[in-house]
Design an enzyme around this catalytic site. Structure first.
Site, PDB file in Angstrom:
ATOM      1  CE  LYS A 142      -3.839  -1.265   4.842  1.00  0.00           C
ATOM      2  NZ  LYS A 142      -4.033  -1.850   6.181  1.00  0.00           N
ATOM      3  CE  LYS A 176       0.295  -2.201   3.988  1.00  0.00           C
ATOM      4  NZ  LYS A 176      -0.489  -2.950   4.924  1.00  0.00           N
ATOM      5  N   GLY A 209      -3.025 -10.254   8.510  1.00  0.00           N
ATOM      6  CA  GLY A 209      -2.668 -11.612   8.920  1.00  0.00           C
ATOM      7  C   GLY A 209      -2.342 -12.481   7.716  1.00  0.00           C
ATOM      8  CB  ILE A 237     -12.319  -6.800   2.719  1.00  0.00           C
ATOM      9  CG1 ILE A 237     -12.278  -6.878   4.236  1.00  0.00           C
ATOM     10  CG2 ILE A 237     -13.711  -6.439   2.228  1.00  0.00           C
ATOM     11  CD1 ILE A 237     -12.687  -5.578   4.932  1.00  0.00           C
ATOM     12  N   GLY A 297      -6.736  -6.004   3.488  1.00  0.00           N
ATOM     13  CA  GLY A 297      -6.362  -7.402   3.754  1.00  0.00           C
ATOM     14  C   GLY A 297      -7.193  -8.388   2.957  1.00  0.00           C
ATOM     15  CD  GLU A 303      -9.571  -7.012  -3.981  1.00  0.00           C
ATOM     16  OE1 GLU A 303      -9.871  -6.122  -3.178  1.00  0.00           O
ATOM     17  OE2 GLU A 303     -10.053  -7.102  -5.123  1.00  0.00           O
ATOM     18  N   GLY A 350       1.315 -11.103  13.449  1.00  0.00           N
ATOM     19  CA  GLY A 350       1.636 -10.797  12.048  1.00  0.00           C
ATOM     20  C   GLY A 350       0.786  -9.699  11.452  1.00  0.00           C
TER      21      GLY A 350
HETATM   22  P1  NAP Z   1       7.321  -9.348   6.524  1.00  0.00           P
HETATM   23  O1  NAP Z   1       6.725 -10.416   7.355  1.00  0.00           O
HETATM   24  O2  NAP Z   1       8.270  -8.394   7.136  1.00  0.00           O
HETATM   25  O3  NAP Z   1       8.023 -10.064   5.284  1.00  0.00           O
HETATM   26  C1  NAP Z   1       8.816  -9.384   4.342  1.00  0.00           C
HETATM   27  C2  NAP Z   1       9.496 -10.404   3.454  1.00  0.00           C
HETATM   28  O4  NAP Z   1      10.202  -9.723   2.433  1.00  0.00           O
HETATM   29  C3  NAP Z   1      10.519 -11.288   4.186  1.00  0.00           C
HETATM   30  O5  NAP Z   1      10.452 -12.593   3.700  1.00  0.00           O
HETATM   31  C4  NAP Z   1      11.872 -10.644   3.813  1.00  0.00           C
HETATM   32  O6  NAP Z   1      12.933 -11.570   3.757  1.00  0.00           O
HETATM   33  C5  NAP Z   1      11.560 -10.190   2.398  1.00  0.00           C
HETATM   34  N1  NAP Z   1      12.403  -9.076   1.959  1.00  0.00           N
HETATM   35  C6  NAP Z   1      12.541  -7.857   2.517  1.00  0.00           C
HETATM   36  N2  NAP Z   1      13.399  -7.091   1.799  1.00  0.00           N
HETATM   37  C7  NAP Z   1      13.783  -7.854   0.758  1.00  0.00           C
HETATM   38  C8  NAP Z   1      14.663  -7.645  -0.338  1.00  0.00           C
HETATM   39  N3  NAP Z   1      15.306  -6.482  -0.506  1.00  0.00           N
HETATM   40  N4  NAP Z   1      14.841  -8.638  -1.217  1.00  0.00           N
HETATM   41  C9  NAP Z   1      14.201  -9.818  -1.053  1.00  0.00           C
HETATM   42  N5  NAP Z   1      13.350 -10.101  -0.044  1.00  0.00           N
HETATM   43  C10 NAP Z   1      13.153  -9.118   0.855  1.00  0.00           C
HETATM   44  O7  NAP Z   1       6.182  -8.468   5.834  1.00  0.00           O
HETATM   45  P2  NAP Z   1       4.660  -8.883   5.563  1.00  0.00           P
HETATM   46  O8  NAP Z   1       3.856  -8.611   6.784  1.00  0.00           O
HETATM   47  O9  NAP Z   1       4.587 -10.195   4.916  1.00  0.00           O
HETATM   48  O10 NAP Z   1       4.241  -7.718   4.535  1.00  0.00           O
HETATM   49  C11 NAP Z   1       4.614  -7.751   3.197  1.00  0.00           C
HETATM   50  C12 NAP Z   1       3.826  -6.715   2.420  1.00  0.00           C
HETATM   51  O11 NAP Z   1       2.436  -7.011   2.533  1.00  0.00           O
HETATM   52  C13 NAP Z   1       3.976  -5.268   2.907  1.00  0.00           C
HETATM   53  O12 NAP Z   1       3.844  -4.410   1.816  1.00  0.00           O
HETATM   54  C14 NAP Z   1       2.779  -5.115   3.834  1.00  0.00           C
HETATM   55  O13 NAP Z   1       2.400  -3.775   3.995  1.00  0.00           O
HETATM   56  C15 NAP Z   1       1.751  -5.891   3.057  1.00  0.00           C
HETATM   57  N6  NAP Z   1       0.602  -6.381   3.821  1.00  0.00           N
HETATM   58  C16 NAP Z   1       0.822  -7.046   4.991  1.00  0.00           C
HETATM   59  C17 NAP Z   1      -0.264  -7.563   5.671  1.00  0.00           C
HETATM   60  C18 NAP Z   1      -0.097  -8.304   6.959  1.00  0.00           C
HETATM   61  O14 NAP Z   1      -1.109  -8.637   7.578  1.00  0.00           O
HETATM   62  N7  NAP Z   1       1.112  -8.613   7.394  1.00  0.00           N
HETATM   63  C19 NAP Z   1      -1.566  -7.376   5.155  1.00  0.00           C
HETATM   64  C20 NAP Z   1      -1.719  -6.686   3.951  1.00  0.00           C
HETATM   65  C21 NAP Z   1      -0.629  -6.193   3.293  1.00  0.00           C
HETATM   66  P3  NAP Z   1      13.422 -12.361   5.073  1.00  0.00           P
HETATM   67  O15 NAP Z   1      12.333 -13.373   5.342  1.00  0.00           O
HETATM   68  O16 NAP Z   1      14.695 -13.003   4.667  1.00  0.00           O
HETATM   69  O17 NAP Z   1      13.556 -11.347   6.157  1.00  0.00           O
HETATM   70  N1  HSE Z   2      -0.333  -3.531   9.257  1.00  0.00           N
HETATM   71  C1  HSE Z   2      -1.537  -3.644   8.504  1.00  0.00           C
HETATM   72  C2  HSE Z   2      -2.720  -3.626   9.442  1.00  0.00           C
HETATM   73  C3  HSE Z   2      -1.526  -4.918   7.715  1.00  0.00           C
HETATM   74  O1  HSE Z   2      -2.532  -3.784  10.647  1.00  0.00           O
HETATM   75  O2  HSE Z   2      -3.828  -3.434   8.965  1.00  0.00           O
HETATM   76  C4  HSE Z   2      -2.677  -5.033   6.748  1.00  0.00           C
HETATM   77  O3  HSE Z   2      -2.547  -4.113   5.701  1.00  0.00           O
END
Ligand code: NAP
Ligand code: HSE
Length: 425
Positions: free
Chosen positions: A201, A101, A299, A132, A130, A125, A183
Site C-alpha cells: 500500500k 494492492k 472489511g 477511506i 479500505g 480506491e 474478513g
Molecule cells: P476473499 O474473501 O478470499 O475472496 C476472493 C474471491 O475471489 C472468492 O470469491 C474466490 O472464489 C474468488 N477467486 C479466487 N481466485 C479466483 C479465480 N482464479 N477465478 C475466479 N475467482 C477467483 O478475498 P477478499 O478479502 O474479498 O479480497 C479480495 C481483494 O480485495 C484482494 O486483493 C484483497 O487484498 C483486497 N482487499 C480486501 C479487503 C478486505 O477487507 N478483505 C480490503 C481491501 C482490499 P470462491 O468464493 O469460489 O473461493
Molecule cells: N488485509 C487488509 C488489512 C485488508 O487488514 O488491512 C484491507 O486492505
C-alpha cells in the site's frame, strides 16, 4: 413513452468478502447491471440475497472477453491470474476497478502503461486504505499540494491485533483468528502480520503522492510478530503506543525514504489514537500543512464503499469523451531514488536483558557512545531471581547502521536484546 434506462454492464471477478459487499451494495443502483460474476468454486454455498446463480461462472475470461461488459471489477487478489485478466480486459477496451494492492505494487507500471495505451482507466480506491477516500482526493482536491511526508496506519488486521493486545491484554493468536473471521485478514495472514500488505500500500501511495515511481524492492519492511506484551507495557509507561507505521518522506534533493515497521508513537500524536480496524493517513505538505484522513481500513462494506464509489465514478463518465477522468491517469515517468534503511536517522527503544553485574549500565552506555549514539533515557526496572536485569533504553535520533552495530556489540558482551523498535521523531 418512457425512455428505457441505459444500464452500464459490470463484470465482477471475485465474490468473497469484498465481492459480496460490492454485489449487495450495487443492488441499490438501477443504472448498473452485474452481467457476470466469476468465482473459483462454483459449487460453494453463498448466502447472498438476490444472487442469480445463472450469472456465476468459474471462467473469469468469460468476463474480460465479453463484448457487452464495460467495467471489470477485480476482487480476487494475488498476481495470477489477476494480472493477465486485467491486461486482457484493458486490451479489450474495459475500464478497471480493483482492490488488489499486491498487483498494483508489483505490476502497477505495466498495467497503467497498458491502460494509457488503450485509453482506459484503472481505479483502485479500495487498494490503499479500505473505506477511506484517499486516491481521488490526492489526485483532485489535494493536487495543488507538494506533499513531502506520509505517516500512516494502512493495515487493519495488525492494528486490530495491536489494539486488542494493548487494551484488552488479548493473546496474539486469538486476535488474529478474530480478524480473519471478521474478513479483515488476507487469504494468507502472513501478508498482514509481516508487513507485506502495508508495504504494497505505501509503495503505491508514495508513488502517487511524490509523483515518482517507488519500487517495492526499495521499501524496507518489518512486521509485528516480534512485538511482546512487555514492549507494549514499557511503551505505555514511557508515554507511547506501538503501531505498525507505513511512512514515506522525500527531501529537497528528491531522495525518498519509504518503509513499514512497528513504531513507538507518542500518546499525544494522532496515530496513537487510531484503534482496531481503523486506518489513518497523515500527509504533510504545502500549502495544506498537515491533514489526516481516517476511517475503516478493511472489511466487507467499508471496502465495498470504495469499490462501488470507483464504479459509479466510471459510470458517470463513460461515453462522455474518449479521454475520461484524465486526473486519475498515471502521470509520473521517473523512478524515485530511495534511501537505504541503514542510512536513515531514527530514535530507538531497546529492551535488554543483562547480567546484573557492577557497571552493566555503564558498559551499555559506553558501547552506545563509541558508536555515536546519544541516550535520551536508560532505566533498570527489576532484577529477577537469576540476577537478570531488565533494562530499557531510549536513544536520541541516531543513524540506523550505528544502532545496528551497537546492538550487535551489546549482544556480544553477553546481553540479550529482546526488542529494538524505532520511535517516532
Ligand atoms: P476473499 O474473501 O478470499 O475472496 C476472493 C474471491 O475471489 C472468492 O470469491 C474466490 O472464489 C474468488 N477467486 C479466487 N481466485 C479466483 C479465480 N482464479 N477465478 C475466479 N475467482 C477467483 O478475498 P477478499 O478479502 O474479498 O479480497 C479480495 C481483494 O480485495 C484482494 O486483493 C484483497 O487484498 C483486497 N482487499 C480486501 C479487503 C478486505 O477487507 N478483505 C480490503 C481491501 C482490499 P470462491 O468464493 O469460489 O473461493
Ligand atoms: N488485509 C487488509 C488489512 C485488508 O487488514 O488491512 C484491507 O486492505
Amino acid at each position: 413513452m418512457q425512455k428505457e434506462l441505459q444500464k452500464v454492464k459490470i463484470g465482477l471477478i471475485g465474490l468473497g468478502t469484498v465481492g459480496s459487499g460490492v454485489f449487495k451494495t450495487l443492488q441499490n443502483f438501477d443504472n448498473i447491471e452485474i452481467s457476470k460474476i466469476a468465482v473459483r468454486d462454483i459449487k460453494k454455498h453463498r448466502n447472498i440475497q438476490g444472487l442469480d446463480l445463472s450469472l456465476i461462472t468459474d471462467d473469469p475470461y468469460e468476463i474480460v472477453n465479453s463484448p457487452d461488459i464495460d467495467i471489470v471489477t477485480e476482487v480476487i487478489g494475488g498476481i495470477n491470474p489477476a494480472f493477465d485478466l486485467i491486461s486482457t480486459a484493458l486490451k479489450n477496451g474495459k475500464h478497471i476497478v480493483t482492490a488488489n494492492k499486491e498487483l498494483l505494487a508489483k505490476h502497477g507500471k505495466e498495467l497503467f502503461t497498458l491502460a494509457q495505451e488503450n485509453n482506459r482507466v484503472i481505479l483502485y480506491e479500495a487498494a490503499i486504505a479500505g473505506g477511506i477516500p484517499l486516491i481521488m482526493p490526492i489526485k483532485t482536491v489535494l493536487s495543488g499540494n507538494r506533499i513531502n511526508k506520509i505517516e500512516a496506519i494502512l493495515n487493519g488486521t495488525t492494528n486490530y491485533i495491536l489494539t486488542k493486545m494493548d487494551l484488552q491484554n488479548a493473546s496474539y493468536n486469538d486476535v488474529l483468528k478474530e480478524a480473519q473471521e471478521l474478513g479483515y485478514a488476507e487469504a494468507d495472514p502472513t501478508g498482514d502480520v509481516e508487513g507485506y500488505d502495508a508495504a504494497y500500500k505505501i509503495t503505491t501511495l508514495a508513488t502517487i503522492v511524490f509523483g515518482k515511481r517507488v519500487k517495492l524492492e526499495n521499501v524496507y519492511r518489518e512486521g509485528i510478530t516480534k512485538i511482546r506484551s512487555q514492549d507494549m507495557k514499557a511503551a505505555n509507561d514511557l508515554g507511547y503506543k506501538i503501531k505498525l507505521i507505513a511512512s514515506g518522506k522525500i527531501d529537497e534533493n528528491g531522495k525518498a525514504d519509504v518503509r513499514v515497521h512497528p513504531m513507538l508513537v507518542a500518546k499525544k500524536s494522532t496515530l496513537a489514537h487510531i484503534d482496531y480496524v481503523t486506518n489513518a493517513v497523515s500527509l504533510s505538505g504545502h500549502p495544506i500543512g498537515d491533514i489526516t484522513l481516517s476511517g475503516p481500513g478493511a472489511g466487507e462494506f467499508p471496502t465495498a464503499s470504495s469499490v462501488v464509489g470507483d464504479i459509479l465514478t466510471l459510470v458517470s463518465e463513460i461515453g462522455k469523451s474518449d479521454n475520461i477522468l484524465p486526473m486519475m491517469h498515471c502521470k509520473h515517468t521517473v523512478d524515485a531514488d530511495v534511501i537505504n534503511i541503514s542510512d536513515t536517522i531514527n530514535k530507538y527503544y531497546i529492551s535488554i536483558s543483562a547480567r546484573n553485574n557492577i557497571g552493566v549500565i555503564g558498559k551499555i552506555g559506553t558501547i552506545c557512545a563509541d558508536n555515536h549514539i546519544s541516550l535520551a533515557s536508560i532505566v533498570q526496572k527489576c532484577v529477577s531471581d537469576d540476577n537478570t536485569a531488565d533494562i530499557t533504553v531510549i536513544t536520541e535520533p541516531v543513524k540506523e547502521c550505528d544502532m545496528q552495530k551497537a546492538a550487535e556489540l551489546i549482544k556480544q558482551d553477553g546481553n540479550k536484546i529482546n526488542s529494538l523498535i524505532r520511535v517516532q521523531i
